[in-house]
Design a protein around this motif. Structure first.
Motif, PDB file in Angstrom:
ATOM      1  N   GLU A  11      14.765  52.198 -40.916  1.00 44.86           N
ATOM      2  CA  GLU A  11      15.913  51.208 -41.191  1.00 44.86           C
ATOM      3  C   GLU A  11      16.898  50.851 -40.120  1.00 44.86           C
ATOM      4  OE1 GLU A  11      19.154  51.637 -44.355  1.00 44.86           O
ATOM      5  OE2 GLU A  11      17.294  52.410 -45.216  1.00 44.86           O
ATOM      6  N   GLU A  12      17.250  51.783 -39.483  1.00 46.75           N
ATOM      7  CA  GLU A  12      18.220  51.631 -38.389  1.00 46.75           C
ATOM      8  C   GLU A  12      17.691  50.984 -37.146  1.00 46.75           C
ATOM      9  OE1 GLU A  12      21.043  55.621 -38.928  1.00 46.75           O
ATOM     10  OE2 GLU A  12      19.636  55.391 -37.177  1.00 46.75           O
ATOM     11  N   LEU A  13      16.405  51.142 -36.716  1.00 50.49           N
ATOM     12  CA  LEU A  13      15.860  50.201 -35.831  1.00 50.49           C
ATOM     13  C   LEU A  13      15.570  48.797 -36.335  1.00 50.49           C
ATOM     14  CD1 LEU A  13      13.660  53.106 -34.197  1.00 50.49           C
ATOM     15  CD2 LEU A  13      15.850  52.241 -33.372  1.00 50.49           C
ATOM     16  N   THR A  14      15.189  48.842 -37.611  1.00 53.63           N
ATOM     17  CA  THR A  14      14.944  47.413 -37.874  1.00 53.63           C
ATOM     18  C   THR A  14      16.333  46.461 -37.867  1.00 53.63           C
ATOM     19  OG1 THR A  14      13.070  48.040 -39.113  1.00 53.63           O
ATOM     20  CG2 THR A  14      14.240  45.825 -39.735  1.00 53.63           C
ATOM     21  N   MET A  15      17.426  47.273 -38.291  1.00 52.95           N
ATOM     22  CA  MET A  15      18.413  46.496 -38.351  1.00 52.95           C
ATOM     23  C   MET A  15      18.950  46.190 -37.055  1.00 52.95           C
ATOM     24  SD  MET A  15      20.993  45.272 -40.373  1.00 52.95           S
ATOM     25  CE  MET A  15      21.843  44.064 -39.421  1.00 52.95           C
ATOM     26  N   MET A  16      18.737  46.990 -35.871  1.00 56.28           N
ATOM     27  CA  MET A  16      19.008  46.683 -34.593  1.00 56.28           C
ATOM     28  C   MET A  16      18.271  45.447 -34.020  1.00 56.28           C
ATOM     29  SD  MET A  16      19.948  50.189 -32.515  1.00 56.28           S
ATOM     30  CE  MET A  16      18.402  50.246 -32.088  1.00 56.28           C
ATOM     31  N   LEU A  17      16.875  45.465 -34.424  1.00 55.49           N
ATOM     32  CA  LEU A  17      16.201  44.430 -33.926  1.00 55.49           C
ATOM     33  C   LEU A  17      16.351  43.166 -34.554  1.00 55.49           C
ATOM     34  CD1 LEU A  17      12.736  46.204 -33.890  1.00 55.49           C
ATOM     35  CD2 LEU A  17      14.005  45.305 -31.755  1.00 55.49           C
ATOM     36  N   ILE A  18      16.740  43.179 -35.912  1.00 59.86           N
ATOM     37  CA  ILE A  18      17.308  41.939 -36.471  1.00 59.86           C
ATOM     38  C   ILE A  18      18.548  41.300 -35.864  1.00 59.86           C
ATOM     39  CG2 ILE A  18      18.336  41.011 -38.554  1.00 59.86           C
ATOM     40  CD1 ILE A  18      16.526  43.098 -40.263  1.00 59.86           C
ATOM     41  N   TYR A  19      19.310  42.265 -35.671  1.00 58.91           N
ATOM     42  CA  TYR A  19      20.688  41.699 -34.918  1.00 58.91           C
ATOM     43  C   TYR A  19      20.340  41.278 -33.505  1.00 58.91           C
ATOM     44  CZ  TYR A  19      25.249  41.753 -32.408  1.00 58.91           C
ATOM     45  OH  TYR A  19      26.218  41.502 -31.517  1.00 58.91           O
ATOM     46  N   LEU A  20      19.569  41.992 -32.678  1.00 53.58           N
ATOM     47  CA  LEU A  20      19.169  41.448 -31.183  1.00 53.58           C
ATOM     48  C   LEU A  20      18.398  40.301 -31.480  1.00 53.58           C
ATOM     49  CD1 LEU A  20      18.829  45.001 -29.703  1.00 53.58           C
ATOM     50  CD2 LEU A  20      20.619  43.509 -29.380  1.00 53.58           C
ATOM     51  N   SER A  21      17.584  39.963 -32.314  1.00 53.61           N
ATOM     52  CA  SER A  21      16.797  38.835 -32.152  1.00 53.61           C
ATOM     53  C   SER A  21      17.382  37.608 -32.985  1.00 53.61           C
ATOM     54  CB  SER A  21      15.561  39.108 -32.652  1.00 53.61           C
ATOM     55  OG  SER A  21      15.620  39.612 -34.015  1.00 53.61           O
ATOM     56  N   HIS A  22      18.566  37.717 -33.412  1.00 50.85           N
ATOM     57  CA  HIS A  22      19.378  36.592 -33.979  1.00 50.85           C
ATOM     58  C   HIS A  22      19.431  35.204 -33.465  1.00 50.85           C
ATOM     59  CE1 HIS A  22      23.200  37.722 -32.079  1.00 50.85           C
ATOM     60  NE2 HIS A  22      23.431  36.555 -32.456  1.00 50.85           N
ATOM     61  N   PHE A  23      19.705  34.344 -34.253  1.00 48.47           N
ATOM     62  CA  PHE A  23      19.824  32.901 -33.632  1.00 48.47           C
ATOM     63  C   PHE A  23      20.837  32.350 -34.646  1.00 48.47           C
ATOM     64  CE2 PHE A  23      16.305  32.855 -36.627  1.00 48.47           C
ATOM     65  CZ  PHE A  23      16.507  31.558 -37.353  1.00 48.47           C
ATOM     66  N   THR A  24      21.528  31.176 -34.147  1.00 50.70           N
ATOM     67  CA  THR A  24      22.343  30.389 -35.064  1.00 50.70           C
ATOM     68  C   THR A  24      21.858  29.236 -35.216  1.00 50.70           C
ATOM     69  OG1 THR A  24      23.391  29.537 -33.116  1.00 50.70           O
ATOM     70  CG2 THR A  24      24.273  31.629 -33.882  1.00 50.70           C
ATOM     71  N   GLU A  25      22.222  28.402 -36.429  1.00 51.76           N
ATOM     72  CA  GLU A  25      21.862  27.098 -36.845  1.00 51.76           C
ATOM     73  C   GLU A  25      23.206  26.308 -36.682  1.00 51.76           C
ATOM     74  OE1 GLU A  25      18.947  26.238 -38.295  1.00 51.76           O
ATOM     75  OE2 GLU A  25      17.899  27.893 -37.560  1.00 51.76           O
ATOM     76  N   GLN A  26      23.538  25.995 -35.766  1.00 56.77           N
ATOM     77  CA  GLN A  26      24.712  25.087 -35.427  1.00 56.77           C
ATOM     78  C   GLN A  26      24.588  23.777 -35.840  1.00 56.77           C
ATOM     79  OE1 GLN A  26      25.795  25.432 -31.336  1.00 56.77           O
ATOM     80  NE2 GLN A  26      25.636  27.713 -31.302  1.00 56.77           N
ATOM     81  N   ASP A  27      23.434  23.192 -36.195  1.00 52.13           N
ATOM     82  CA  ASP A  27      23.250  22.030 -36.531  1.00 52.13           C
ATOM     83  C   ASP A  27      22.958  21.850 -38.084  1.00 52.13           C
ATOM     84  OD1 ASP A  27      22.945  21.001 -33.902  1.00 52.13           O
ATOM     85  OD2 ASP A  27      20.764  21.267 -33.909  1.00 52.13           O
ATOM     86  N   ARG A  28      22.500  22.995 -38.580  1.00 49.66           N
ATOM     87  CA  ARG A  28      22.706  22.848 -40.331  1.00 49.66           C
ATOM     88  C   ARG A  28      23.853  23.582 -41.012  1.00 49.66           C
ATOM     89  NH1 ARG A  28      17.142  25.631 -41.669  1.00 49.66           N
ATOM     90  NH2 ARG A  28      17.551  24.971 -43.455  1.00 49.66           N
ATOM     91  N   VAL A  47      28.530  44.642 -38.096  1.00 50.96           N
ATOM     92  CA  VAL A  47      29.063  45.640 -37.810  1.00 50.96           C
ATOM     93  C   VAL A  47      28.227  46.939 -37.735  1.00 50.96           C
ATOM     94  CG1 VAL A  47      31.048  47.499 -38.568  1.00 50.96           C
ATOM     95  CG2 VAL A  47      31.273  44.947 -38.558  1.00 50.96           C
ATOM     96  N   LYS A  48      27.320  46.950 -38.758  1.00 52.41           N
ATOM     97  CA  LYS A  48      26.482  48.268 -38.607  1.00 52.41           C
ATOM     98  C   LYS A  48      25.572  48.226 -37.438  1.00 52.41           C
ATOM     99  CE  LYS A  48      24.460  51.689 -40.625  1.00 52.41           C
ATOM    100  NZ  LYS A  48      25.107  53.140 -40.411  1.00 52.41           N
ATOM    101  N   ALA A  49      24.929  47.256 -37.169  1.00 50.13           N
ATOM    102  CA  ALA A  49      24.115  46.815 -36.178  1.00 50.13           C
ATOM    103  C   ALA A  49      24.810  47.263 -34.551  1.00 50.13           C
ATOM    104  CB  ALA A  49      23.662  45.451 -35.990  1.00 50.13           C
ATOM    105  N   LYS A  50      26.096  46.951 -34.622  1.00 47.71           N
ATOM    106  CA  LYS A  50      26.799  47.291 -33.357  1.00 47.71           C
ATOM    107  C   LYS A  50      26.898  48.666 -33.433  1.00 47.71           C
ATOM    108  CE  LYS A  50      28.907  42.723 -32.616  1.00 47.71           C
ATOM    109  NZ  LYS A  50      30.031  41.992 -32.550  1.00 47.71           N
ATOM    110  N   GLU A  51      27.221  49.530 -34.505  1.00 47.34           N
ATOM    111  CA  GLU A  51      27.444  50.780 -34.756  1.00 47.34           C
ATOM    112  C   GLU A  51      26.235  51.611 -34.008  1.00 47.34           C
ATOM    113  OE1 GLU A  51      28.491  51.760 -38.707  1.00 47.34           O
ATOM    114  OE2 GLU A  51      30.566  50.871 -38.417  1.00 47.34           O
ATOM    115  N   LEU A  52      24.970  51.006 -34.571  1.00 47.23           N
ATOM    116  CA  LEU A  52      23.639  51.363 -34.311  1.00 47.23           C
ATOM    117  C   LEU A  52      23.525  51.306 -32.601  1.00 47.23           C
ATOM    118  CD1 LEU A  52      21.600  50.362 -37.446  1.00 47.23           C
ATOM    119  CD2 LEU A  52      22.314  52.979 -36.819  1.00 47.23           C
TER     120      LEU A  52
END
Length: 87
Positions: A11-28, A73-78
């Motif tokens: 669970e913790e590693l998945t949360m970190m990977l989700i955060y580290l692989s995030h992207f933004t949708e600036q156009d949408r 916040v949780k991802a940064k703590e992890l």
């Protein structure tokens, strides 16, 4: 260092990977700081993270998920816990 239970680590590693692989949708979307990630992870783990309000999956047909402020916040703590540098 004490060993972490495998389910908790997943669970913790998945949360970190989700955060580290995030992207933004600036156009949408109006808020350019909103973070999204692809849903290519274990569904049981994603459901637990959703229940904890770290992510929002939206429709089960959607291929991406939204990372909540609590999730960020949780991802940064992890990242600190596992000694991983943030972007």
């Amino acid at each position: 260092m004490d060993k972490t239970d495998a389910k908790i680590a997943m669970e913790e590693l998945t949360m970190m990977l989700i955060y580290l692989s995030h992207f933004t949708e600036q156009d949408r979307f109006a808020n350019k700081d909103d973070k999204y990630a692809w849903k290519g992870y274990n569904f049981d783990v994603l459901n637990k993270l959703d229940e904890k309000d770290y992510i929002r999956q939206g429709s089960h047909r959607a291929k991406s998920m939204y990372i909540t402020k609590e999730g960020e916040v949780k991802a940064k703590e992890l990242l600190e816990k596992y000694n991983v540098a943030d972007w």
